[in-house]
Design a protein around this motif. Structure first.
Motif, mmCIF file in Angstrom:
data_model
loop_
_atom_site.group_PDB
_atom_site.id
_atom_site.type_symbol
_atom_site.label_atom_id
_atom_site.label_comp_id
_atom_site.label_asym_id
_atom_site.label_seq_id
_atom_site.Cartn_x
_atom_site.Cartn_y
_atom_site.Cartn_z
ATOM 1 N N ALA A 137 17.689 -0.818 -33.862
ATOM 2 C CA ALA A 137 18.585 -0.477 -32.759
ATOM 3 C C ALA A 137 19.581 -1.600 -32.479
ATOM 4 O O ALA A 137 20.753 -1.353 -32.157
ATOM 5 C CB ALA A 137 17.774 -0.161 -31.502
ATOM 6 N N LYS A 138 19.124 -2.847 -32.592
ATOM 7 C CA LYS A 138 20.024 -3.981 -32.372
ATOM 8 C C LYS A 138 21.118 -4.038 -33.426
ATOM 9 O O LYS A 138 22.269 -4.375 -33.130
ATOM 10 C CB LYS A 138 19.221 -5.286 -32.342
ATOM 11 C CG LYS A 138 18.395 -5.466 -31.078
ATOM 12 C CD LYS A 138 17.626 -6.778 -31.081
ATOM 13 C CE LYS A 138 16.885 -6.972 -29.760
ATOM 14 N NZ LYS A 138 16.119 -8.255 -29.734
ATOM 15 N N ARG A 139 20.771 -3.697 -34.657
ATOM 16 C CA ARG A 139 21.816 -3.640 -35.679
ATOM 17 C C ARG A 139 22.782 -2.497 -35.389
ATOM 18 O O ARG A 139 24.003 -2.651 -35.496
ATOM 19 C CB ARG A 139 21.202 -3.445 -37.069
ATOM 20 C CG ARG A 139 22.290 -3.331 -38.116
ATOM 21 C CD ARG A 139 21.824 -2.984 -39.502
ATOM 22 N NE ARG A 139 22.988 -2.579 -40.247
ATOM 23 C CZ ARG A 139 23.391 -1.333 -40.411
ATOM 24 N NH1 ARG A 139 22.665 -0.330 -39.912
ATOM 25 N NH2 ARG A 139 24.486 -1.055 -41.073
ATOM 26 N N ALA A 140 22.252 -1.338 -34.996
ATOM 27 C CA ALA A 140 23.111 -0.194 -34.681
ATOM 28 C C ALA A 140 24.057 -0.515 -33.527
ATOM 29 O O ALA A 140 25.181 -0.014 -33.475
ATOM 30 C CB ALA A 140 22.246 1.021 -34.344
ATOM 31 N N ALA A 141 23.599 -1.386 -32.614
ATOM 32 C CA ALA A 141 24.427 -1.777 -31.466
ATOM 33 C C ALA A 141 25.420 -2.876 -31.823
ATOM 34 O O ALA A 141 26.212 -3.284 -30.958
ATOM 35 C CB ALA A 141 23.523 -2.241 -30.327
ATOM 36 N N GLU A 190 24.690 -6.080 -32.902
ATOM 37 C CA GLU A 190 24.280 -7.468 -32.692
ATOM 38 C C GLU A 190 24.255 -8.254 -34.002
ATOM 39 O O GLU A 190 24.434 -9.476 -34.005
ATOM 40 C CB GLU A 190 22.908 -7.527 -32.019
ATOM 41 C CG GLU A 190 22.909 -7.033 -30.578
ATOM 42 C CD GLU A 190 21.595 -7.306 -29.883
ATOM 43 O OE1 GLU A 190 20.906 -8.275 -30.258
ATOM 44 O OE2 GLU A 190 21.251 -6.539 -28.958
ATOM 45 N N THR A 199 13.187 -1.676 -32.656
ATOM 46 C CA THR A 199 14.053 -2.520 -31.826
ATOM 47 C C THR A 199 15.089 -3.230 -32.684
ATOM 48 O O THR A 199 16.277 -3.303 -32.337
ATOM 49 C CB THR A 199 13.213 -3.550 -31.053
ATOM 50 O OG1 THR A 199 12.339 -2.862 -30.164
ATOM 51 C CG2 THR A 199 14.104 -4.495 -30.255
#
Length: 284
Positions: A145-149, A151, A142
């Motif tokens: 994924a948040k870094r990839a998005a 955030e 998670t």
């Protein structure tokens, strides 16, 4: 009668299951993994470590499982009455790593650094007061994924978690890690046949280091709301135990080392750790 099968209680996250499978592979009997939802899985808001282990301990004491498998850094200083840490497999890499840049020094001014740990926040800001630390919760995937998005710009994570999930590693940070980081703790009912069977998974050197780290935490009176790091390492025939305590904003901290967890804690307390941690608790 010898134990022929064991029920291993574990949280249901990918990392927790990977750890439980690693323990099962070290045991000499058939193992069943029993997934248990903890309070921490339901609500990841900051709180006591018991959120992550309480439900597993209850299942252990009720006889619903034979062993409970934890990340040792999540295990409170006081175990449930009648239980012991029966085994600690060989420690994985205990360090913190930076994901998203080549070093903390290279991170741009004002960058968003994602972490949920007060200890990591304190050490990031002690080294780079010009960045912004963003509270980022969730399991390893998670957070990635948040870094990839977008955030956050970079993440601080435990190397052990990335390695156990076979994710790409980050760059080593010269931080003092959390007590027990990289260690799997196998909890059992004291004196049980399961506790005896669990010792097949034990790595004595790791167990000694974990005991010293937990001793330091108990003497320091540290909690989940105090930024504390402790790492014990074997050096020759002895131990070196390193410690960190600081404020969440990185404005004050102390580091020290000694030959045992208790000696480290005494040195840190003499240097003002108790006052520092009381202030940190009030801020948190």
């Amino acid at each position: 009668m010898p134990v022929t099968a064991l029920r291993l209680g574990t949280r249901a996250s990918a990392l927790a299951l990977a750890q439980a499978r690693a323990v099962a592979a070290l045991l000499d009997v058939e193992c069943e993994l029993v997934e248990i939802t903890t309070a921490g899985d339901v609500d990841r808001a900051r709180g006591d470590k018991s959120r992550w282990v309480g439900a597993l301990e209850q299942a252990l004491l009720a006889g619903d499982i034979d062993l409970a498998v934890h990340s040792a850094k999540d295990v409170p200083g006081a175990l449930a009455d009648g239980t012991v840490i029966a085994a600690t497999p060989r420690r994985a890499n205990p360090v913190d790593v930076l994901v998203g840049d080549v070093s903390l020094a290279a991170v741009r001014e004002g960058a968003r650094v994602g972490t949920s740990a007060l200890r990591r926040r304190a050490q990031v800001l002690a080294a780079r007061p010009d960045v912004s630390v963003v509270e980022l919760r969730g399991n390893v995937d998670t957070r990635l994924a948040k870094r990839a998005a977008g955030e956050v710009d970079v993440l601080v994570l435990a190397a052990a978690g990335l390695e156990r999930l076979h994710r790409d590693g980050g760059r080593h940070l010269d931080f003092v890690p959390a007590p027990g980081q990289g260690v799997i703790a196998v909890q059992a009912r004291a004196g049980s046949a399961a506790a005896d069977a669990a010792r097949a998974a034990d790595h004595p050197g790791t167990h000694v280091c974990l005991d010293e780290e937990r001793a330091a935490v108990r003497l320091l009176g540290a909690s989940c709301n105090t930024p504390v790091g402790v790492l014990a390492r074997r050096v020759g025939d002895g131990l070196v135990v390193c410690g960190f305590a600081g404020l969440p904003d990185g404005s004050a901290w102390l580091v020290d080392q000694a030959g045992s967890g208790e000696a480290l804690a005494r040195r840190m307390l003499a240097a003002g750790a108790a006052e520092l941690l009381r202030e940190a608790e009030a801020i948190a």
